[in-house]
Design a protein around this motif. Sequence first.
Motif, mmCIF file in Angstrom:
data_model
loop_
_atom_site.group_PDB
_atom_site.id
_atom_site.type_symbol
_atom_site.label_atom_id
_atom_site.label_comp_id
_atom_site.label_asym_id
_atom_site.label_seq_id
_atom_site.Cartn_x
_atom_site.Cartn_y
_atom_site.Cartn_z
ATOM 1 N N MET A 197 37.546 36.579 50.165
ATOM 2 C CA MET A 197 38.270 37.838 50.247
ATOM 3 C C MET A 197 39.631 37.690 49.561
ATOM 4 N N ARG A 198 39.916 38.588 48.648
ATOM 5 C CA ARG A 198 41.183 38.544 47.928
ATOM 6 C C ARG A 198 42.223 39.378 48.654
ATOM 7 N N SER A 199 43.464 38.925 48.571
ATOM 8 C CA SER A 199 44.548 39.696 49.178
ATOM 9 C C SER A 199 44.925 40.851 48.258
ATOM 10 N N PHE A 207 47.171 39.666 45.401
ATOM 11 C CA PHE A 207 46.464 38.990 44.320
ATOM 12 C C PHE A 207 45.705 39.999 43.463
ATOM 13 N N THR A 208 45.117 40.992 44.092
ATOM 14 C CA THR A 208 44.416 42.046 43.354
ATOM 15 C C THR A 208 45.401 42.806 42.471
ATOM 16 N N ASP A 209 46.567 43.143 43.021
ATOM 17 C CA ASP A 209 47.605 43.816 42.230
ATOM 18 C C ASP A 209 48.039 42.948 41.048
ATOM 19 N N PHE A 210 48.166 41.650 41.289
ATOM 20 C CA PHE A 210 48.548 40.726 40.222
ATOM 21 C C PHE A 210 47.517 40.739 39.102
ATOM 22 N N LEU A 211 46.241 40.668 39.462
ATOM 23 C CA LEU A 211 45.184 40.678 38.450
ATOM 24 C C LEU A 211 45.138 42.005 37.695
ATOM 25 N N ILE A 212 45.374 43.110 38.379
ATOM 26 C CA ILE A 212 45.426 44.418 37.705
ATOM 27 C C ILE A 212 46.586 44.441 36.721
ATOM 28 N N GLY A 213 47.745 43.953 37.138
ATOM 29 C CA GLY A 213 48.909 43.895 36.242
ATOM 30 C C GLY A 213 48.655 43.021 35.031
#
Length: 68
Positions: free
Chosen positions: A1-3, A6-12
């Motif tokens: 499960m991603r936090s 971390f998801t926001d970081f990958l989107i950025g």
Amino acid sequence: MRSIAFTDFLIGLGILFVLEGLMFAASPAWMRKAMKSAMATPDNVLRVVGIGSAVAGLILIWVMRRPI
């Protein structure tokens, strides 16, 4: 499960790649010229601009993510 962070970081990071790719695709000559200009710029100037950009990005993220 991603936090969420971390998801926001990958989107950025994905948005960064898209924008950089579009700039190279739209105007490779301009990007080449910009890179040559960056090579000629002193390290201390690049460092100050980099720190300023990072701080501006953090402020933008904070403003957009703060509770209303």
